[in-house]
Design a protein around this motif. Structure first.
Motif, PDB file in Angstrom:
ATOM      1  N   PHE A 196       0.855  -1.192   0.000  1.00 42.49           N
ATOM      2  CA  PHE A 196       0.000   0.000   0.000  1.00 42.49           C
ATOM      3  C   PHE A 196       0.887   1.237   0.000  1.00 42.49           C
ATOM      4  O   PHE A 196       1.815   1.335   0.806  1.00 42.49           O
ATOM      5  CB  PHE A 196      -0.908  -0.002   1.229  1.00 42.49           C
ATOM      6  N   GLY A 197       0.611   2.184  -0.906  1.00 37.79           N
ATOM      7  CA  GLY A 197       1.489   3.343  -1.014  1.00 37.79           C
ATOM      8  C   GLY A 197       0.770   4.610  -1.429  1.00 37.79           C
ATOM      9  O   GLY A 197      -0.403   4.602  -1.800  1.00 37.79           O
ATOM     10  N   VAL A 198       1.521   5.707  -1.363  1.00 37.15           N
ATOM     11  CA  VAL A 198       1.004   7.014  -1.782  1.00 37.15           C
ATOM     12  C   VAL A 198       2.190   7.878  -2.185  1.00 37.15           C
ATOM     13  O   VAL A 198       3.273   7.779  -1.606  1.00 37.15           O
ATOM     14  CB  VAL A 198       0.193   7.685  -0.647  1.00 37.15           C
ATOM     15  N   PHE A 199       1.991   8.710  -3.196  1.00 37.37           N
ATOM     16  CA  PHE A 199       3.027   9.640  -3.627  1.00 37.37           C
ATOM     17  C   PHE A 199       2.867  10.970  -2.893  1.00 37.37           C
ATOM     18  O   PHE A 199       1.763  11.350  -2.481  1.00 37.37           O
ATOM     19  CB  PHE A 199       2.945   9.873  -5.144  1.00 37.37           C
ATOM     20  N   SER A 200       3.978  11.676  -2.758  1.00 40.92           N
ATOM     21  CA  SER A 200       3.962  12.988  -2.122  1.00 40.92           C
ATOM     22  C   SER A 200       3.262  13.993  -3.032  1.00 40.92           C
ATOM     23  O   SER A 200       3.007  13.731  -4.211  1.00 40.92           O
ATOM     24  CB  SER A 200       5.396  13.454  -1.841  1.00 40.92           C
ATOM     25  N   ALA A 201       2.967  15.168  -2.478  1.00 42.13           N
ATOM     26  CA  ALA A 201       2.214  16.189  -3.215  1.00 42.13           C
ATOM     27  C   ALA A 201       2.911  16.584  -4.513  1.00 42.13           C
ATOM     28  O   ALA A 201       2.264  16.869  -5.519  1.00 42.13           O
ATOM     29  CB  ALA A 201       1.989  17.413  -2.336  1.00 42.13           C
ATOM     30  N   GLY A 202       4.246  16.615  -4.504  1.00 41.28           N
ATOM     31  CA  GLY A 202       4.988  17.003  -5.697  1.00 41.28           C
ATOM     32  C   GLY A 202       5.440  15.836  -6.554  1.00 41.28           C
ATOM     33  O   GLY A 202       6.202  16.020  -7.512  1.00 41.28           O
ATOM     34  N   TRP A 203       5.020  14.594  -6.201  1.00 44.48           N
ATOM     35  CA  TRP A 203       5.315  13.386  -6.967  1.00 44.48           C
ATOM     36  C   TRP A 203       6.798  13.022  -6.984  1.00 44.48           C
ATOM     37  O   TRP A 203       7.233  12.233  -7.827  1.00 44.48           O
ATOM     38  CB  TRP A 203       4.806  13.494  -8.404  1.00 44.48           C
ATOM     39  N   THR A 204       7.605  13.579  -6.076  1.00 43.13           N
ATOM     40  CA  THR A 204       9.034  13.268  -6.054  1.00 43.13           C
ATOM     41  C   THR A 204       9.384  12.142  -5.093  1.00 43.13           C
ATOM     42  O   THR A 204      10.489  11.615  -5.132  1.00 43.13           O
ATOM     43  CB  THR A 204       9.855  14.504  -5.653  1.00 43.13           C
ATOM     44  N   ALA A 205       8.450  11.783  -4.224  1.00 45.16           N
ATOM     45  CA  ALA A 205       8.703  10.739  -3.227  1.00 45.16           C
ATOM     46  C   ALA A 205       7.468   9.862  -3.081  1.00 45.16           C
ATOM     47  O   ALA A 205       6.353  10.262  -3.419  1.00 45.16           O
ATOM     48  CB  ALA A 205       9.066  11.359  -1.881  1.00 45.16           C
ATOM     49  N   SER A 206       7.704   8.657  -2.568  1.00 41.86           N
ATOM     50  CA  SER A 206       6.607   7.740  -2.307  1.00 41.86           C
ATOM     51  C   SER A 206       6.768   7.160  -0.913  1.00 41.86           C
ATOM     52  O   SER A 206       7.898   6.967  -0.434  1.00 41.86           O
ATOM     53  CB  SER A 206       6.602   6.613  -3.336  1.00 41.86           C
ATOM     54  N   PHE A 207       5.649   6.892  -0.272  1.00 38.32           N
ATOM     55  CA  PHE A 207       5.625   6.269   1.047  1.00 38.32           C
ATOM     56  C   PHE A 207       4.884   4.950   0.902  1.00 38.32           C
ATOM     57  O   PHE A 207       3.735   4.916   0.455  1.00 38.32           O
ATOM     58  CB  PHE A 207       4.926   7.175   2.053  1.00 38.32           C
ATOM     59  N   VAL A 208       5.546   3.839   1.257  1.00 38.75           N
ATOM     60  CA  VAL A 208       4.956   2.525   1.031  1.00 38.75           C
ATOM     61  C   VAL A 208       5.002   1.684   2.294  1.00 38.75           C
ATOM     62  O   VAL A 208       5.906   1.807   3.118  1.00 38.75           O
ATOM     63  CB  VAL A 208       5.661   1.762  -0.113  1.00 38.75           C
ATOM     64  N   SER A 209       4.004   0.822   2.406  1.00 34.54           N
ATOM     65  CA  SER A 209       3.936  -0.113   3.523  1.00 34.54           C
ATOM     66  C   SER A 209       4.908  -1.260   3.288  1.00 34.54           C
ATOM     67  O   SER A 209       5.402  -1.452   2.176  1.00 34.54           O
ATOM     68  CB  SER A 209       2.515  -0.666   3.631  1.00 34.54           C
ATOM     69  N   PRO A 210       5.148  -2.061   4.324  1.00 37.62           N
ATOM     70  CA  PRO A 210       5.837  -3.335   4.075  1.00 37.62           C
ATOM     71  C   PRO A 210       4.952  -4.232   3.216  1.00 37.62           C
ATOM     72  O   PRO A 210       3.789  -3.924   2.961  1.00 37.62           O
ATOM     73  CB  PRO A 210       5.994  -3.914   5.500  1.00 37.62           C
ATOM     74  N   VAL A 211       5.490  -5.367   2.783  1.00 35.76           N
ATOM     75  CA  VAL A 211       4.717  -6.341   2.021  1.00 35.76           C
ATOM     76  C   VAL A 211       3.877  -7.170   2.997  1.00 35.76           C
ATOM     77  O   VAL A 211       4.392  -7.676   3.991  1.00 35.76           O
ATOM     78  CB  VAL A 211       5.634  -7.268   1.208  1.00 35.76           C
ATOM     79  N   TYR A 212       2.574  -7.282   2.714  1.00 39.06           N
ATOM     80  CA  TYR A 212       1.674  -8.073   3.558  1.00 39.06           C
ATOM     81  C   TYR A 212       1.187  -9.289   2.782  1.00 39.06           C
ATOM     82  O   TYR A 212       0.728  -9.169   1.638  1.00 39.06           O
ATOM     83  CB  TYR A 212       0.470  -7.234   3.996  1.00 39.06           C
ATOM     84  N   ALA A 213       1.277 -10.473   3.412  1.00 34.06           N
ATOM     85  CA  ALA A 213       0.779 -11.699   2.789  1.00 34.06           C
ATOM     86  C   ALA A 213      -0.738 -11.730   2.854  1.00 34.06           C
ATOM     87  O   ALA A 213      -1.360 -11.090   3.704  1.00 34.06           O
ATOM     88  CB  ALA A 213       1.365 -12.918   3.494  1.00 34.06           C
ATOM     89  N   SER A 214      -1.346 -12.491   1.967  1.00 36.67           N
ATOM     90  CA  SER A 214      -2.808 -12.534   1.883  1.00 36.67           C
ATOM     91  C   SER A 214      -3.456 -13.036   3.168  1.00 36.67           C
ATOM     92  O   SER A 214      -4.587 -12.664   3.483  1.00 36.67           O
ATOM     93  CB  SER A 214      -3.239 -13.412   0.705  1.00 36.67           C
ATOM     94  N   ASP A 215      -2.740 -13.863   3.929  1.00 37.33           N
ATOM     95  CA  ASP A 215      -3.305 -14.406   5.166  1.00 37.33           C
ATOM     96  C   ASP A 215      -2.743 -13.716   6.409  1.00 37.33           C
ATOM     97  O   ASP A 215      -2.772 -14.272   7.504  1.00 37.33           O
ATOM     98  CB  ASP A 215      -3.061 -15.916   5.246  1.00 37.33           C
ATOM     99  N   CYS A 216      -2.253 -12.492   6.247  1.00 37.59           N
ATOM    100  CA  CYS A 216      -1.638 -11.789   7.375  1.00 37.59           C
ATOM    101  C   CYS A 216      -2.680 -11.461   8.446  1.00 37.59           C
ATOM    102  O   CYS A 216      -3.880 -11.436   8.195  1.00 37.59           O
ATOM    103  CB  CYS A 216      -0.930 -10.517   6.911  1.00 37.59           C
ATOM    104  N   HIS A 217      -2.176 -11.179   9.645  1.00 38.28           N
ATOM    105  CA  HIS A 217      -3.041 -10.882  10.777  1.00 38.28           C
ATOM    106  C   HIS A 217      -2.429  -9.736  11.570  1.00 38.28           C
ATOM    107  O   HIS A 217      -1.214  -9.662  11.737  1.00 38.28           O
ATOM    108  CB  HIS A 217      -3.181 -12.130  11.652  1.00 38.28           C
ATOM    109  N   VAL A 218      -3.267  -8.825  12.058  1.00 33.34           N
ATOM    110  CA  VAL A 218      -2.846  -7.638  12.826  1.00 33.34           C
ATOM    111  C   VAL A 218      -1.832  -6.801  12.033  1.00 33.34           C
ATOM    112  O   VAL A 218      -0.658  -6.739  12.385  1.00 33.34           O
ATOM    113  CB  VAL A 218      -2.261  -8.025  14.210  1.00 33.34           C
TER     114      VAL A 218
END
Length: 324
Positions: A244-266
């Motif tokens: 899961f991610g999002v780009f900054s307002a100026g599109w120069t940076a991105s903030f992303v989550s770690p990788v989550y498996a389909s059966d992840c919990h918490v």
């Protein structure tokens, strides 16, 4: 005794896990996806940095949001919407009664899309429309389709004289089969890093040659698609793994989550999907995009230059104040 999901929505989202998706084996040619997408470095791309969101803080934020905004009391409604037929489809035994949804083995991108659309997305649409009835005009619509990549956008629709138009896009969903993009590939994509997605003009190489490193080709694809629709929020998924991610307002940076498996919990994938969607839509309690250091420095530099241009006689003290 199994309950209706609507009797305790918070518990369902916290306990339900995506069923394993049967699919074909990984291909022996690891670069086939990159080649098929035909992405090249381009001068117009501005992405420079990828920041990884801290997993512990992210999980805590989602948990706090769930407790405040998702009810654990009965909503007094049926699990299936009588008018739209939306319903909960991700099983959650033995707590909740959810009819199983048999899906065929995934052999191509369309089958992967079917698993994503009929399981997590169908369930989250039902949750979202129960919590925020005004969101009924929002849905994922197909945007681009290539042999091994399907792109969708979370978009708002309006209907005028029987014609439906999509007037706003907030999030891109990029689906790639797990046999084309491994969990390691996705981890490389989501790690904190500096990226170079422009035409680097490396000495001694053909200027048309793709000189991407690692997963820069995938970052280029995601950046191009999101910029073209002005939707900075995104999800990259193989169904088996999610980022899961999002780009900054100026599109120069991105903030992303770690990788989550389909059966992840918490958190679970359903909790992550719901939280990321409400964040993109600007609902209370959602994740707020931090300011990128790169853009902050650029703005300070531009502001200082503007002050000098307006009046060369401005004292140094005024310039120092204007830089922050």
């Amino acid at each position: 005794m199994a309950f209706r999901v609507s009797d305790n929505l918070r518990c369902y989202l916290h306990e339900a896990r995506l069923p394993a998706m049967a699919h074909r084996s990984a291909l022996s040619e690891p670069g086939q996806l990159r080649t098929s997408l035909n992405v090249r470095p381009e001068r117009y791309r501005k992405l420079k940095l990828v920041h990884t969101i801290d997993a512990t803080l992210f999980s805590s934020l989602i948990s706090d949001w769930m407790e405040e905004f998702v009810p654990c009391e009965s909503l007094g409604v049926n699990d299936e919407d009588e008018s739209t037929a939306e319903r909960f489809t991700v099983p959650c035994e033995p707590y909740f009664s959810v009819s199983p949804l048999p899906l065929a083995r995934a052999e191509d991108i369309e089958r992967v899309f079917l698993w994503v659309d009929m399981l997590p997305m169908e369930s989250i649409r039902r949750v979202l429309h129960l919590l925020y009835p005004e969101s009924n005009s929002w849905k994922f619509i197909p945007c681009e389709e290539e042999p091994w990549l399907k792109t969708l956008a979370w978009s708002q629709s309006t209907t005028d004289c029987g014609k439906t138009d999509f007037v706003q896009h907030l999030m891109g969903l990029f689906l790639i089969p797990p046999w084309m993009l491994s969990s390691k590939d996705l981890e490389d994509f989501a790690r904190g890093q500096s990226v170079c997605v422009t035409n680097t003009q490396v000495s001694g190489l053909d200027p048309d040659m793709n000189v991407f490193r690692g997963q820069e080709w995938l970052w280029s694809k995601v950046w191009d698609s999101c910029v073209s629709r002005n939707c900075p929020w995104f999800i990259v998924s193989t169904y088996t793994n999610w980022v899961f991610g999002v780009f900054s307002a100026g599109w120069t940076a991105s903030f992303v989550s770690p990788v989550y498996a389909s059966d992840c919990h918490v958190p679970t994938i359903l909790e992550l999907l719901l939280f990321w969607l409400i964040s993109a839509m600007g609902y209370p309690g959602g994740w707020v995009v931090p300011e990128s250091r790169v853009e902050s420095v650029l703005r300070r530099q531009l502001l200082m230059a503007t002050v000098r241009d307006v009046s060369p006689e401005v004292p140094a003290e005024a310039l120092a104040v204007s830089a922050f």
